[in-house]
Design a protein around this motif. Structure first.
Motif, PDB file in Angstrom:
ATOM      1  N   ILE A  64       0.843  -1.193   0.000  1.00 43.07           N
ATOM      2  CA  ILE A  64       0.000   0.000   0.000  1.00 43.07           C
ATOM      3  C   ILE A  64       0.881   1.247   0.000  1.00 43.07           C
ATOM      4  O   ILE A  64       2.064   1.193   0.375  1.00 43.07           O
ATOM      5  CB  ILE A  64      -0.949   0.033   1.216  1.00 43.07           C
ATOM      6  N   PHE A  65       0.299   2.380  -0.415  1.00 39.53           N
ATOM      7  CA  PHE A  65       1.001   3.664  -0.421  1.00 39.53           C
ATOM      8  C   PHE A  65       0.185   4.637   0.425  1.00 39.53           C
ATOM      9  O   PHE A  65      -1.019   4.811   0.201  1.00 39.53           O
ATOM     10  CB  PHE A  65       1.133   4.187  -1.850  1.00 39.53           C
ATOM     11  N   VAL A  66       0.835   5.242   1.418  1.00 42.11           N
ATOM     12  CA  VAL A  66       0.109   6.107   2.348  1.00 42.11           C
ATOM     13  C   VAL A  66       0.801   7.459   2.440  1.00 42.11           C
ATOM     14  O   VAL A  66       1.999   7.615   2.139  1.00 42.11           O
ATOM     15  CB  VAL A  66       0.005   5.462   3.743  1.00 42.11           C
ATOM     16  N   ASP A  67       0.023   8.432   2.885  1.00 46.94           N
ATOM     17  CA  ASP A  67       0.545   9.784   3.133  1.00 46.94           C
ATOM     18  C   ASP A  67       1.234   9.773   4.488  1.00 46.94           C
ATOM     19  O   ASP A  67       0.579   9.718   5.531  1.00 46.94           O
ATOM     20  CB  ASP A  67      -0.614  10.779   3.117  1.00 46.94           C
ATOM     21  N   GLU A  68       2.571   9.807   4.475  1.00 46.01           N
ATOM     22  CA  GLU A  68       3.329   9.668   5.715  1.00 46.01           C
ATOM     23  C   GLU A  68       2.990  10.774   6.705  1.00 46.01           C
ATOM     24  O   GLU A  68       2.989  10.557   7.921  1.00 46.01           O
ATOM     25  CB  GLU A  68       4.833   9.661   5.420  1.00 46.01           C
ATOM     26  N   ASP A  69       2.676  11.955   6.201  1.00 43.36           N
ATOM     27  CA  ASP A  69       2.408  13.082   7.094  1.00 43.36           C
ATOM     28  C   ASP A  69       1.100  12.919   7.860  1.00 43.36           C
ATOM     29  O   ASP A  69       0.861  13.629   8.841  1.00 43.36           O
ATOM     30  CB  ASP A  69       2.378  14.386   6.293  1.00 43.36           C
ATOM     31  N   GLN A  70       0.261  12.000   7.410  1.00 39.74           N
ATOM     32  CA  GLN A  70      -0.998  11.736   8.118  1.00 39.74           C
ATOM     33  C   GLN A  70      -0.840  10.683   9.220  1.00 39.74           C
ATOM     34  O   GLN A  70      -1.760  10.472  10.011  1.00 39.74           O
ATOM     35  CB  GLN A  70      -2.066  11.251   7.118  1.00 39.74           C
ATOM     36  N   LEU A  71       0.339  10.039   9.268  1.00 36.24           N
ATOM     37  CA  LEU A  71       0.559   8.958  10.230  1.00 36.24           C
ATOM     38  C   LEU A  71       0.988   9.500  11.584  1.00 36.24           C
ATOM     39  O   LEU A  71       1.721  10.486  11.681  1.00 36.24           O
ATOM     40  CB  LEU A  71       1.627   7.987   9.721  1.00 36.24           C
ATOM     41  N   GLU A  72       0.529   8.832  12.611  1.00 36.28           N
ATOM     42  CA  GLU A  72       0.913   9.154  13.991  1.00 36.28           C
ATOM     43  C   GLU A  72       1.796   8.012  14.505  1.00 36.28           C
ATOM     44  O   GLU A  72       1.338   6.886  14.680  1.00 36.28           O
ATOM     45  CB  GLU A  72      -0.335   9.310  14.856  1.00 36.28           C
ATOM     46  N   PHE A  73       3.083   8.313  14.721  1.00 35.39           N
ATOM     47  CA  PHE A  73       4.016   7.273  15.155  1.00 35.39           C
ATOM     48  C   PHE A  73       4.110   7.238  16.673  1.00 35.39           C
ATOM     49  O   PHE A  73       3.911   8.262  17.341  1.00 35.39           O
ATOM     50  CB  PHE A  73       5.398   7.523  14.527  1.00 35.39           C
ATOM     51  N   PRO A  74       4.470   6.075  17.223  1.00 34.92           N
ATOM     52  CA  PRO A  74       4.728   4.820  16.505  1.00 34.92           C
ATOM     53  C   PRO A  74       3.424   4.179  16.020  1.00 34.92           C
ATOM     54  O   PRO A  74       2.391   4.274  16.680  1.00 34.92           O
ATOM     55  CB  PRO A  74       5.405   3.940  17.556  1.00 34.92           C
ATOM     56  N   LEU A  75       3.520   3.528  14.854  1.00 36.81           N
ATOM     57  CA  LEU A  75       2.412   2.717  14.393  1.00 36.81           C
ATOM     58  C   LEU A  75       2.328   1.461  15.264  1.00 36.81           C
ATOM     59  O   LEU A  75       3.316   1.055  15.888  1.00 36.81           O
ATOM     60  CB  LEU A  75       2.615   2.318  12.931  1.00 36.81           C
ATOM     61  N   VAL A  76       1.163   0.848  15.290  1.00 38.37           N
ATOM     62  CA  VAL A  76       0.977  -0.340  16.141  1.00 38.37           C
ATOM     63  C   VAL A  76       0.352  -1.458  15.318  1.00 38.37           C
ATOM     64  O   VAL A  76      -0.654  -1.236  14.617  1.00 38.37           O
ATOM     65  CB  VAL A  76       0.077  -0.030  17.353  1.00 38.37           C
ATOM     66  N   ILE A 111      -3.770  -5.951  12.129  1.00 42.39           N
ATOM     67  CA  ILE A 111      -4.197  -4.614  11.701  1.00 42.39           C
ATOM     68  C   ILE A 111      -3.121  -3.607  12.093  1.00 42.39           C
ATOM     69  O   ILE A 111      -2.611  -3.625  13.220  1.00 42.39           O
ATOM     70  CB  ILE A 111      -5.545  -4.240  12.333  1.00 42.39           C
ATOM     71  N   LEU A 112      -2.771  -2.740  11.149  1.00 46.61           N
ATOM     72  CA  LEU A 112      -1.800  -1.673  11.387  1.00 46.61           C
ATOM     73  C   LEU A 112      -2.561  -0.398  11.745  1.00 46.61           C
ATOM     74  O   LEU A 112      -3.404   0.068  10.968  1.00 46.61           O
ATOM     75  CB  LEU A 112      -0.941  -1.458  10.135  1.00 46.61           C
ATOM     76  N   TRP A 113      -2.252   0.140  12.925  1.00 49.65           N
ATOM     77  CA  TRP A 113      -2.970   1.303  13.454  1.00 49.65           C
ATOM     78  C   TRP A 113      -2.058   2.516  13.499  1.00 49.65           C
ATOM     79  O   TRP A 113      -0.860   2.423  13.771  1.00 49.65           O
ATOM     80  CB  TRP A 113      -3.460   1.030  14.880  1.00 49.65           C
ATOM     81  N   SER A 114      -2.672   3.665  13.278  1.00 47.64           N
ATOM     82  CA  SER A 114      -2.036   4.962  13.513  1.00 47.64           C
ATOM     83  C   SER A 114      -2.915   5.692  14.519  1.00 47.64           C
ATOM     84  O   SER A 114      -4.027   6.126  14.176  1.00 47.64           O
ATOM     85  CB  SER A 114      -1.926   5.772  12.213  1.00 47.64           C
ATOM     86  N   GLY A 115      -2.433   5.800  15.754  1.00 46.04           N
ATOM     87  CA  GLY A 115      -3.289   6.349  16.797  1.00 46.04           C
ATOM     88  C   GLY A 115      -4.521   5.485  16.954  1.00 46.04           C
ATOM     89  O   GLY A 115      -4.424   4.274  17.155  1.00 46.04           O
TER      90      GLY A 115
END
Length: 442
Positions: free
Chosen positions: A349-361, A402-406
């Motif tokens: 998949i391709f995602v907008d990195e700036d929309q991600l909240e790290f760390p991902l879970v 499942i990969l979560w951002s926040g």
């Protein structure tokens, strides 16, 4: 008897020639005759004696007797002592089962540490008959009636051809000494009741009963072999193995007039015992399950799915830091910034990195989770409903990550990306997340 024994070894156990043999020797009639026979044939033997400490001084008398016999005949000897009753209590076993486990575990240990090739036990035709009657009285499948196998891996039983009477006569003719186990006179155990009360009655009715029984058992062994061959052929037609799971096609299975027999043949080695529950799965609703100690059998639409129960629980959450380029647990995922964009797939998949909240879970799904499937802008969907629409089995659902951002889902790994992280015209930093070959998201 010696001539018949020699012929028996040549015809059925020629592979024992020039091997190092470990003879299980209790000091009783059967094992002492076996020792004498192998000495007459000049095999390379050693004795292995277990003191189970169940009969007080008598047990130590047996040990001393075997030690003196080995010394007199210059035969190597291995001796061990077990606190059998404590072991049985700790592992909630009967005394007989505890003694059996202790004995065979020690034998296999000796094979490895002392470089012996086979363990030989002195089971004979009467033992075989008693085992048959015990299994018959308790209820059993065909494999419980075919008797004690002459060979089971490294365990060899060369006296099954001979009756207790033949062995006793040979001992008398050759003045072989042995120790009498006083527990054999007790009717405390089922085997002894059968030995003392039931078998003599059969022999009274038919003096050739042992020979007749051996002939019958030979027929049963042939039938068992035929059943195993047929079972393999049918298994290859309707079973499919994927990773550590086996799928049985129910449509094909139900066409068999005797499918219960096949299920038993395929599944009994996995420890199942509630057979009516197993058979009922065929007509039950999806999601029904039957368990053995280590395996699960699940009804899922048109399949029965056999899978192992993993004893150790994995971690519930795995974290992915901002600068991570890969993770290897629980899945093999790679993370890299790219400038070129292609369509997302189930594995990349391709995602907008700036929309991600790290760390991902990374974590397992749970009831109530929801996301916005890629391509469905503004519309949310329960993960459980998505799984249902995708026709995932219960096992596949349990194995999904499942990969979560926040508090937002980025990706149901290996299945569907979330719409909220898609690339748009204003996206400046594109992150490609890929599920590597050999890994799976569900």
């Amino acid at each position: 008897m010696l001539a018949r024994f020699k012929k028996h070894i040549v015809e059925n156990f020629q592979f024992l020639e020039n091997k190092k043999l470990l003879l299980a020797t209790s000091g009783g009639l059967d094992s002492m005759v076996m020792s004498h026979l192998f000495q007459q044939l000049n095999f390379d033997i050693a004795l292995a004696h277990c003191n189970f400490q169940l009969r007080g001084l008598e047990s130590f008398g047996d040990q001393t007797f075997v030690q003196e016999y080995a010394a007199t005949n210059e035969i190597p000897l291995f001796v061990t002592q077990f606190d059998t009753e404590a072991f049985a209590k700790d592992y909630k076993l009967s005394t007989q089962l505890a003694a059996r486990d202790l004995r065979y575990n020690w034998f296999y240990e000796l094979l490895e540490t002392e470089n012996y090739d086979y363990v030989l036990t002195a089971h004979h035709a009467d033992d075989n008959l008693e085992t048959f009657l015990i299994n018959l009285s308790r209820g059993t499948g065909l494999e419980g009636l075919v008797g004690i196998p002459e060979q089971n891996d490294k365990i060899i039983r060369p006296l099954l051809l001979f009756s207790r009477e033949e062995i006793a006569n040979y001992a008398a003719e050759n003045t072989i000494q042995w120790r009498e186990d006083s527990s054999n006179a007790s009717d405390k155990y089922l085997r002894n009741k059968i030995r003392h009360d039931l078998v003599p009655l059969f022999k009274e009715l038919n003096p050739q009963f042992i020979a007749s029984f051996q002939k019958t058992q030979s027929y049963l062994q042939d039938a068992q072999t035929m059943l195993e061959d047929a079972s393999i052929i049918v298994y290859q037609q309707l079973a499919k193995k994927e990773e550590d799971e086996i799928y049985f096609d129910l449509k094909q299975l139900k066409r068999l007039p005797n499918y219960k027999s096949y299920l038993y043949q395929w599944l009994h080695e996995f420890g199942f015992s509630s057979w009516n529950d197993v058979y009922d799965l065929v007509e039950s609703q999806s999601g029904k399950q039957v368990f053995s100690a280590d395996f699960r059998l699940l009804k899922d639409r048109d399949s029965l799915i056999l899978s192992p129960i993993h004893a150790e629980k994995e971690k519930s959450e795995y974290f992915v830091n901002k600068n991570s380029t890969e993770v290897n647990l629980p899945l093999n995922l790679s993370f890299c910034k790219v400038s070129d964009l292609s369509l997302p797939t189930n594995t990349a998949i391709f995602v907008d990195e700036d929309q991600l909240e790290f760390p991902l879970v990374l974590k397992r799904w749970k009831q109530g989770d929801s996301f916005q499937p890629f391509g469905m802008e503004g519309k949310s969907k329960k993960v459980s409903k998505f799984f249902k629409d995708e026709k995932l089995s219960l096992i596949q659902k349990e194995n999904s990550w499942i990969l979560w951002s926040g508090n937002r889902i980025v990706w149901i790994v290996g299945l569907r990306q979330d719409e909220r992280f898609r690339i748009i015209n204003s996206t400046k930093n594109i992150l490609k997340i890929e599920l590597e070959d050999g890994s799976q998201g569900f």
